[in-house]
Write a protein that holds these residues in place. Structure first.
Motif, PDB file in Angstrom:
ATOM      1  N   GLY A  24       0.851  -1.209   0.066  1.00  0.00           N
ATOM      2  CA  GLY A  24       0.132  -0.025   0.025  1.00  0.00           C
ATOM      3  C   GLY A  24       0.526   1.801  -0.030  1.00  0.00           C
ATOM      4  O   GLY A  24       0.408   2.460   0.542  1.00  0.00           O
ATOM      5  N   THR A  25       2.053   1.648  -0.150  1.00  0.00           N
ATOM      6  CA  THR A  25       2.741   2.017   0.480  1.00  0.00           C
ATOM      7  C   THR A  25       3.348   2.655  -1.258  1.00  0.00           C
ATOM      8  O   THR A  25       3.147   2.170  -2.154  1.00  0.00           O
ATOM      9  CB  THR A  25       4.322   1.790   0.554  1.00  0.00           C
ATOM     10  N   SER A  26       2.785   4.048  -1.740  1.00  0.00           N
ATOM     11  CA  SER A  26       2.955   4.877  -3.195  1.00  0.00           C
ATOM     12  C   SER A  26       4.507   4.561  -3.799  1.00  0.00           C
ATOM     13  O   SER A  26       4.767   5.030  -2.990  1.00  0.00           O
ATOM     14  CB  SER A  26       2.204   6.256  -3.088  1.00  0.00           C
ATOM     15  N   PRO A  27       3.871   4.502  -5.010  1.00  0.00           N
ATOM     16  CA  PRO A  27       5.375   4.383  -5.619  1.00  0.00           C
ATOM     17  C   PRO A  27       6.050   6.205  -5.511  1.00  0.00           C
ATOM     18  O   PRO A  27       6.855   6.078  -5.019  1.00  0.00           O
ATOM     19  CB  PRO A  27       4.430   4.328  -7.252  1.00  0.00           C
ATOM     20  N   VAL A  28       4.594   6.695  -4.946  1.00  0.00           N
ATOM     21  CA  VAL A  28       5.952   8.968  -4.786  1.00  0.00           C
ATOM     22  C   VAL A  28       6.471   8.548  -3.168  1.00  0.00           C
ATOM     23  O   VAL A  28       7.417   8.764  -3.209  1.00  0.00           O
ATOM     24  CB  VAL A  28       4.734  10.052  -4.728  1.00  0.00           C
ATOM     25  N   ASP A  29       6.179   7.790  -2.546  1.00  0.00           N
ATOM     26  CA  ASP A  29       6.795   7.774  -1.556  1.00  0.00           C
ATOM     27  C   ASP A  29       7.673   6.675  -1.329  1.00  0.00           C
ATOM     28  O   ASP A  29       9.111   7.132  -0.416  1.00  0.00           O
ATOM     29  CB  ASP A  29       5.375   7.191  -0.234  1.00  0.00           C
ATOM     30  N   ARG A  30       7.785   5.634  -2.197  1.00  0.00           N
ATOM     31  CA  ARG A  30       8.996   4.396  -2.762  1.00  0.00           C
ATOM     32  C   ARG A  30       9.954   5.157  -3.108  1.00  0.00           C
ATOM     33  O   ARG A  30      11.047   5.291  -2.917  1.00  0.00           O
ATOM     34  CB  ARG A  30       8.422   3.768  -3.578  1.00  0.00           C
ATOM     35  N   CYS A  31       9.559   6.173  -3.700  1.00  0.00           N
ATOM     36  CA  CYS A  31      10.778   7.281  -4.432  1.00  0.00           C
ATOM     37  C   CYS A  31      11.517   8.007  -3.764  1.00  0.00           C
ATOM     38  O   CYS A  31      13.105   8.499  -3.887  1.00  0.00           O
ATOM     39  CB  CYS A  31      10.176   7.954  -5.029  1.00  0.00           C
ATOM     40  N   GLY A  36      12.854   8.881   3.219  1.00  0.00           N
ATOM     41  CA  GLY A  36      11.681   8.221   3.959  1.00  0.00           C
ATOM     42  C   GLY A  36      11.396   8.120   5.527  1.00  0.00           C
ATOM     43  O   GLY A  36      12.494   6.446   5.620  1.00  0.00           O
ATOM     44  N   PHE A  37      11.434   8.704   6.068  1.00  0.00           N
ATOM     45  CA  PHE A  37      11.507   8.940   7.492  1.00  0.00           C
ATOM     46  C   PHE A  37      10.394   7.913   8.858  1.00  0.00           C
ATOM     47  O   PHE A  37       9.453   8.650   8.494  1.00  0.00           O
ATOM     48  CB  PHE A  37      11.799   9.759   8.357  1.00  0.00           C
ATOM     49  N   ASP A  38      10.915   6.709   9.080  1.00  0.00           N
ATOM     50  CA  ASP A  38       9.748   6.050   9.383  1.00  0.00           C
ATOM     51  C   ASP A  38      10.498   4.891  10.712  1.00  0.00           C
ATOM     52  O   ASP A  38      11.102   4.284  10.400  1.00  0.00           O
ATOM     53  CB  ASP A  38       9.424   5.226   8.437  1.00  0.00           C
ATOM     54  N   VAL A  83      14.543   4.351   4.309  1.00  0.00           N
ATOM     55  CA  VAL A  83      15.185   4.155   5.711  1.00  0.00           C
ATOM     56  C   VAL A  83      16.182   5.204   6.051  1.00  0.00           C
ATOM     57  O   VAL A  83      17.175   4.911   7.150  1.00  0.00           O
ATOM     58  CB  VAL A  83      16.731   3.116   4.067  1.00  0.00           C
ATOM     59  N   ALA A  84      15.924   6.632   6.052  1.00  0.00           N
ATOM     60  CA  ALA A  84      16.286   7.376   6.566  1.00  0.00           C
ATOM     61  C   ALA A  84      16.468   7.465   7.903  1.00  0.00           C
ATOM     62  O   ALA A  84      16.871   8.054   8.407  1.00  0.00           O
ATOM     63  CB  ALA A  84      15.455   8.780   5.610  1.00  0.00           C
ATOM     64  N   ALA A  85      15.703   7.186   8.945  1.00  0.00           N
ATOM     65  CA  ALA A  85      15.750   7.191  10.208  1.00  0.00           C
ATOM     66  C   ALA A  85      17.158   6.426  10.650  1.00  0.00           C
ATOM     67  O   ALA A  85      17.360   7.022  11.318  1.00  0.00           O
ATOM     68  CB  ALA A  85      14.698   6.619  11.085  1.00  0.00           C
ATOM     69  N   THR A 156      22.227  19.600   7.512  1.00  0.00           N
ATOM     70  CA  THR A 156      22.467  18.593   8.281  1.00  0.00           C
ATOM     71  C   THR A 156      21.380  17.926   8.179  1.00  0.00           C
ATOM     72  O   THR A 156      20.319  17.691   8.340  1.00  0.00           O
ATOM     73  CB  THR A 156      22.961  18.940   9.266  1.00  0.00           C
ATOM     74  N   THR A 157      21.553  16.994   6.846  1.00  0.00           N
ATOM     75  CA  THR A 157      20.387  15.411   6.559  1.00  0.00           C
ATOM     76  C   THR A 157      20.084  14.822   7.952  1.00  0.00           C
ATOM     77  O   THR A 157      21.003  14.560   8.698  1.00  0.00           O
ATOM     78  CB  THR A 157      20.444  14.813   5.826  1.00  0.00           C
ATOM     79  N   GLY A 158      18.722  15.311   7.642  1.00  0.00           N
ATOM     80  CA  GLY A 158      18.292  14.737   9.101  1.00  0.00           C
ATOM     81  C   GLY A 158      18.368  15.245  10.933  1.00  0.00           C
ATOM     82  O   GLY A 158      17.962  14.765  11.681  1.00  0.00           O
ATOM     83  N   VAL A 159      18.328  16.173  10.685  1.00  0.00           N
ATOM     84  CA  VAL A 159      18.730  16.941  12.070  1.00  0.00           C
ATOM     85  C   VAL A 159      17.523  17.153  12.071  1.00  0.00           C
ATOM     86  O   VAL A 159      17.825  16.999  13.690  1.00  0.00           O
ATOM     87  CB  VAL A 159      20.060  18.728  11.709  1.00  0.00           C
TER      88      VAL A 159
END
Length: 181
Positions: A24-31, A36-38, A83-85, A156-159
């Motif tokens: 159910g994850t949209s293609p936009v979110d998969r991109c 993608g922080f989860d 995978v961002a988290a 800073t990515t993810g700060v």
């Protein structure tokens, strides 16, 4: 390169997990996989032992071969998993702490990273320097009980979601560069 049979079995397991958890994850979110922080997803990976896979058990790792880590990362990115988290902590900060960190820092951070519960970012870029690490000006000098840091970081990515930052700072003046001319 042919992977060991155990790594190929892991690939099947990872694909089944991703099919179930990304349904159910949209293609936009998969991109947005790298961004993608989860946190809940990262905790599920930690429960399965898929973060800190090659690290020593003492620090929450699983002492698995690099081929297993490769398989998990390849499948996560191919599926567009968020995978961002945990990405920076698993990929960069954790190995850096294993190599250069104090026992205190390793004990404090690595088990939580491996569980998918502690997220890190890396402070590199600065005003007037951008991403030119040779031009960084932020400094750190030893003070009572730690370091006194003077300077600033940006981009800073993810700060905003990170629990801790590994910052690149100068602890001594740079050597004078020879000029040619």
């Amino acid at each position: 390169m042919a992977l060991p049979p155990e790594s190929e079995e892991l690939r099947r397991e990872v694909r089944e997990f991703l099919d179930q958890h990304l349904a159910g994850t949209s293609p936009v979110d998969r991109c947005r996989t790298w961004f993608g922080f989860d946190p809940q997803f990262s905790r599920k990976l930690g429960e399965r032992g898929w973060i800190g896979m090659t690290w020593p058990k003492r620090y929450g790792g699983h002492e698995r071969p690099a081929s297993d880590r490769y398989v998990v990362i390849e499948e996560m990115l191919a599926a567009g998993a968020p995978v961002a988290a945990h990405w920076i902590a698993d990929r960069q900060s954790g190995p850096l702490l294993l190599e250069y960190g104090t026992d205190t820092a390793r004990d404090m951070l690595l088990p939580g990273i491996a569980k998918g519960e502690i997220f890190l970012c890396i402070g590199m870029s600065e005003p007037q320097a951008g991403s030119d690490l040779a031009a960084i000006r932020t400094s750190a000098v030893r003070g009572d009980g730690g370091w006194i840091v003077n300077g600033s970081k940006l981009w800073t990515t993810g700060v905003m979601e990170a629990h801790h930052m590994i910052a690149l700072v100068r602890t001594s003046l740079p050597a004078r560069r020879a000029t040619t001319g």
